[in-house]
Write an enzyme that holds these catalytic residues in place. Structure first.
Site, PDB file in Angstrom:
ATOM      1  N   CYS A   1      15.514  81.389 -15.113  1.00  0.00           N
ATOM      2  CA  CYS A   1      15.868  82.763 -14.747  1.00  0.00           C
ATOM      3  C   CYS A   1      14.868  83.829 -15.226  1.00  0.00           C
ATOM      4  O   CYS A   1      14.586  84.766 -14.465  1.00  0.00           O
ATOM      5  CB  CYS A   1      17.287  83.107 -15.175  1.00  0.00           C
ATOM      6  SG  CYS A   1      17.838  82.424 -16.731  1.00  0.00           S
TER       7      CYS A   1
ATOM      8  N   ARG B   1      14.679  71.098 -23.076  1.00  0.00           N
ATOM      9  CA  ARG B   1      15.474  71.501 -24.238  1.00  0.00           C
ATOM     10  C   ARG B   1      15.531  70.335 -25.207  1.00  0.00           C
ATOM     11  O   ARG B   1      15.752  69.194 -24.792  1.00  0.00           O
ATOM     12  CB  ARG B   1      16.887  71.917 -23.820  1.00  0.00           C
ATOM     13  CG  ARG B   1      16.880  73.121 -22.887  1.00  0.00           C
ATOM     14  CD  ARG B   1      18.256  73.508 -22.433  1.00  0.00           C
ATOM     15  NE  ARG B   1      18.186  74.414 -21.292  1.00  0.00           N
ATOM     16  CZ  ARG B   1      19.226  74.737 -20.552  1.00  0.00           C
ATOM     17  NH1 ARG B   1      20.412  74.242 -20.828  1.00  0.00           N
ATOM     18  NH2 ARG B   1      19.075  75.558 -19.529  1.00  0.00           N
TER      19      ARG B   1
ATOM     20  N   GLN C   1      16.709  71.598 -12.520  1.00  0.00           N
ATOM     21  CA  GLN C   1      17.873  72.339 -12.031  1.00  0.00           C
ATOM     22  C   GLN C   1      17.661  72.762 -10.578  1.00  0.00           C
ATOM     23  O   GLN C   1      16.556  73.151 -10.192  1.00  0.00           O
ATOM     24  CB  GLN C   1      18.096  73.590 -12.888  1.00  0.00           C
ATOM     25  CG  GLN C   1      18.489  73.310 -14.315  1.00  0.00           C
ATOM     26  CD  GLN C   1      18.666  74.591 -15.110  1.00  0.00           C
ATOM     27  OE1 GLN C   1      17.782  75.453 -15.113  1.00  0.00           O
ATOM     28  NE2 GLN C   1      19.782  74.735 -15.793  1.00  0.00           N
TER      29      GLN C   1
ATOM     30  N   ASP D   1      18.102  75.431  -9.136  1.00  0.00           N
ATOM     31  CA  ASP D   1      18.366  76.787  -9.599  1.00  0.00           C
ATOM     32  C   ASP D   1      18.117  77.811  -8.496  1.00  0.00           C
ATOM     33  O   ASP D   1      17.206  77.654  -7.685  1.00  0.00           O
ATOM     34  CB  ASP D   1      17.439  77.101 -10.773  1.00  0.00           C
ATOM     35  CG  ASP D   1      18.164  77.798 -11.908  1.00  0.00           C
ATOM     36  OD1 ASP D   1      19.285  78.254 -11.678  1.00  0.00           O
ATOM     37  OD2 ASP D   1      17.596  77.866 -13.013  1.00  0.00           O
TER      38      ASP D   1
ATOM     39  N   HIS E   1      18.517  82.364  -7.975  1.00  0.00           N
ATOM     40  CA  HIS E   1      18.955  83.653  -8.504  1.00  0.00           C
ATOM     41  C   HIS E   1      18.964  84.667  -7.375  1.00  0.00           C
ATOM     42  O   HIS E   1      17.988  84.790  -6.638  1.00  0.00           O
ATOM     43  CB  HIS E   1      18.045  84.097  -9.649  1.00  0.00           C
ATOM     44  CG  HIS E   1      18.107  83.149 -10.808  1.00  0.00           C
ATOM     45  ND1 HIS E   1      17.209  82.100 -10.946  1.00  0.00           N
ATOM     46  CD2 HIS E   1      18.979  83.052 -11.838  1.00  0.00           C
ATOM     47  CE1 HIS E   1      17.533  81.420 -12.038  1.00  0.00           C
ATOM     48  NE2 HIS E   1      18.598  81.974 -12.592  1.00  0.00           N
TER      49      HIS E   1
ATOM     50  N   LYS F   1      31.110  82.914 -16.056  1.00  0.00           N
ATOM     51  CA  LYS F   1      30.744  81.872 -15.101  1.00  0.00           C
ATOM     52  C   LYS F   1      31.968  81.403 -14.318  1.00  0.00           C
ATOM     53  O   LYS F   1      33.106  81.551 -14.773  1.00  0.00           O
ATOM     54  CB  LYS F   1      30.177  80.643 -15.827  1.00  0.00           C
ATOM     55  CG  LYS F   1      29.022  80.889 -16.749  1.00  0.00           C
ATOM     56  CD  LYS F   1      28.509  79.555 -17.308  1.00  0.00           C
ATOM     57  CE  LYS F   1      29.497  78.917 -18.260  1.00  0.00           C
ATOM     58  NZ  LYS F   1      29.054  77.601 -18.761  1.00  0.00           N
TER      59      LYS F   1
ATOM     60  N   HIS G   1      23.386  83.889 -10.934  1.00  0.00           N
ATOM     61  CA  HIS G   1      22.755  82.603 -11.217  1.00  0.00           C
ATOM     62  C   HIS G   1      23.615  81.526 -10.551  1.00  0.00           C
ATOM     63  O   HIS G   1      24.841  81.573 -10.664  1.00  0.00           O
ATOM     64  CB  HIS G   1      22.729  82.302 -12.722  1.00  0.00           C
ATOM     65  CG  HIS G   1      22.125  83.360 -13.572  1.00  0.00           C
ATOM     66  ND1 HIS G   1      20.971  83.176 -14.296  1.00  0.00           N
ATOM     67  CD2 HIS G   1      22.533  84.634 -13.859  1.00  0.00           C
ATOM     68  CE1 HIS G   1      20.690  84.259 -14.991  1.00  0.00           C
ATOM     69  NE2 HIS G   1      21.623  85.163 -14.738  1.00  0.00           N
TER      70      HIS G   1
END
Length: 648
Positions: A335, A364, A382, A384, A386, A470, A516
């Site tokens: 992000c 991570r 991910q 992902d 946005h 979320k 997100h």
């Protein structure tokens, strides 16, 4: 008199001092027989606790999550008693309920517990249970509690952090334990118990502390429930994605590459690519634009986003360059990068929404003991995206994302799910960034969208991301286990931190709202869950190979190649098994590889221009002889039923 509000909204009056069990009896004897726990005004209490003020009461049975929690926590007390009798001198620490069962962390000193001891522990636990001892709570002073546990440094550490006047012990039989409460009425309700395993565990989860022995157990109100649970565990072993991933040649791990870093084999890479293309196609229809960002970023980027303050201590170490003061980090999230893409040029309200999508790999650091196949890794990709939109567009954009998530689940056979509305912890707001006003707007947007979409929802406080609430999709797999897959988040905070703007109709600069979203979550975890859900029998459209051609002998190899060419012309993925093996061996191997269709060709098939079709997992049902064109129609029809067209 006091007024008690029940979950259905009804209000009943009772004499002050009534207990939850008596409230249950006033409703029905059947309910009272099944009630095992309760909560009053949001606090877990005993079914025997006296109620002296007005409030809301919830009664729990075994079928409720909180009921199971009380059941398993109570059993941990009994197991602790049994362990203390069998291994005199041990030091008990903590014994909480977990998702399935409970554990108790114990300092066994010089003594050892082995699998051979499990039976006598189980027998003693059931013996105590049959005696029907009642669980009762009593208050003790801090001085008294410290004196009682003066030889147990673990309990004294816990007690030293408690306020005097809040310390309680739980008694049953001749045993007591430091405990906050939340028990079943008596031990007799427990009819089945099993020690599941033992493992090492550091005190309070800190590697600097002494390693204790964690004893895992589970209990049930019926023996049949335990039998069914153990059968479920055996099926879970058969479906373990690590086992299936190896058998199906999808992925592997290498100590040389590093723990928690999966290597995708050709079949697994093809599977991943097919999933990516599936989502990219839907995203394109929904107006997303693909972007690509680097695998590292300057430390300053993640300080701006707040990720460094939140996760920096648990991340991979910084990367230093020859330039003094220049520090990079492996990307923990996509992000911040997408915020900078948005910031690359000025925007008008007429340009919004902007929808940026990326299959971005992030890193991570997970402790080695927490790594588990593909579900807990150190590098993962991910799906992902946005969305940057105006406040007026937030509702419709959020609902469009819900539609996309539901399309993904439907195409992959995940039909049993609950949408969890994950909100801020009401009591501990310090761990979140942003103003109360922004949080309230974001939480309202999620609640309203979920309601308008008629989703089956639950609300969980304290489960929000540090920057926003979320909507988490909690999916149940074929074994009834719950997994978090898709997630959608509303964020007013990162746009402020990155000073994102657009020019409104009033010719002034405004902040966009950020959504997100990741329907898969991560490719690694999603594929692991899908593997276990389907036992490797993926939907036909997703299978790396949809058919295998088995020739009865090398004489029919040319015909097998002709069949393969026809299938490839119709975009059906197939391969030929031309090994010098018996047809029985080839069929068994194809079954092990979970190939959906086996196409057997021999003299008769070559003469008639047909194939003999056998379906995976249908041994004894006989083959059907059809033309290649008919087989193509069967495959396309099945794919059409499961892989719907995404409608915007």
């Amino acid at each position: 008199m006091i007024k008690i509000t029940l979950p259905d909204g009804s209000v009943k009056e009772f004499e002050s001092g009534i207990c939850p069990m008596d409230v249950a009896k006033s409703i029905s004897e059947g309910l009272a027989r099944n009630v095992i726990s309760a909560s009053f005004n949001g606090v877990t209490i005993e079914t025997s606790t006296n109620l002296n003020v007005n409030g809301s009461l919830i009664l729990y049975t075994w079928n409720d999550k909180e009921g199971k929690k009380a059941f398993w926590h109570s059993t941990s007390h009994i197991m602790a008693q049994a362990l203390g009798e069998i291994y005199p001198g041990i030091k008990l620490t903590l014994g909480p309920a977990i998702e399935n069962g409970f554990y108790y962390d114990v300092d066994f000193g010089d003594q050892r517990i082995t699998d051979a001891d499990f039976k006598k522990i189980e027998d003693r636990v059931l013996e105590i249970s049959r005696e029907k001892h009642h669980f009762t709570m009593r208050s003790v002073s801090k001085v008294e509690a410290l004196e009682v546990y003066k030889d147990n440094e673990y309990k004294t550490e816990l007690i030293s952090n408690l306020e005097d006047g809040t310390i309680t012990f739980c008694d049953h039989a001749n045993f007591f334990d430091l405990c906050r409460g939340g028990h079943i009425p008596h031990t007799g309700i427990i009819k089945a118990f099993k020690v599941m395993s033992v493992a090492g565990a550091y005190w309070r989860g800190d590697e600097k502390n002494k390693q204790l022995t964690r004893v895992y157990g589970i209990s049930f109100p019926k023996q049949k429930d335990l039998t069914d649970y153990l059968e479920l565990l055996e099926e879970a072993k058969r479906r373990d994605h690590r086992k299936l991933g190896k058998e199906l040649e999808l992925f592997t791990f290498s100590q040389r590459v590093g723990q928690g870093l999966p290597l995708w084999l050709p079949k697994g890479a093809a599977l991943r690519d097919r999933l990516e293309q599936f989502l990219k196609k839907a995203q394109k229809k929904a107006g997303y634009e693909q972007v690509i960002t680097p695998h590292i970023g300057q430390k300053e980027l993640y300080e701006t986003s707040g990720h460094y303050a939140k996760y920096g201590a648990d991340s991979f170490q910084p990367i230093y360059t020859p330039t003094e003061g220049e520090v990079f980090l492996l990307k923990p999230m996509n992000c911040p990068h997408h915020c900078e893409i948005y910031n690359a040029k000025p925007w008008s309200y007429k340009d919004l929404p902007k929808r940026y999508a990326e299959f971005g790999t992030v890193y991570r650091y997970e402790q080695s003991g927490e790594l588990h196949g593909l579900t807990r890794v150190r590098g993962f990709t991910q799906d992902d995206a946005h969305i940057f939109c105006t406040p007026d567009q937030l509702d419709i954009e959020f609902k469009k994302v819900i539609d996309l998530v539901l399309y993904v689940f439907g195409s992959l056979g995940f039909e049993n799910f609950v949408a969890q509305i994950s909100l801020r912890d009401k009591e501990n707001k310090e761990k979140y960034i942003g103003s109360d006003e922004n949080w309230e707007k974001a939480e309202s947007a999620i609640i309203n969208a979920a309601r308008d979409k008629n989703l089956n929802t639950v609300v969980e406080y304290g489960e929000a991301a540090f920057y926003g609430p979320k909507l988490d999709f909690m999916v149940k797999d074929a074994l009834g286990r719950s997994w978090q897959l898709g997630t959608i988040q509303v964020d007013y905070n990162l746009p402020e931190r990155f000073e994102l703007t657009y020019k409104g109709a009033d010719d002034k600069l405004h902040r966009p709202v950020m959504i997100h979203r990741a329907p898969f979550g991560s490719m690694e975890r999603f594929i692991a869950i899908l593997l276990e859900h389907t036992a490797g029998n993926f939907p036909l459209w997703l299978m790396p190979e949809q058919a295998i051609i088995l020739s009865l002998s090398e004489k029919y190899e040319n015909y097998a190649k002709k069949v393969l060419e026809l299938l490839e012309n119709h975009e059906i993925r197939a391969l030929i098994d031309n090994r010098n093996e018996t047809i029985g061996k080839k069929i068994r191997d194809a079954e092990m590889q979970k190939l959906p269709f086996m196409l057997i060709v021999g003299e008769e098939e070559e003469k008639s221009g047909t194939i003999s079709v056998r379906r995976h997992g249908q041994e004894g049902k006989g083959n059907i002889t059809i033309t290649v064109e008919q087989f193509v129609s069967i495959v396309n029809e099945e794919i059409k039923k499961t892989l719907k067209t995404f409608e915007v």
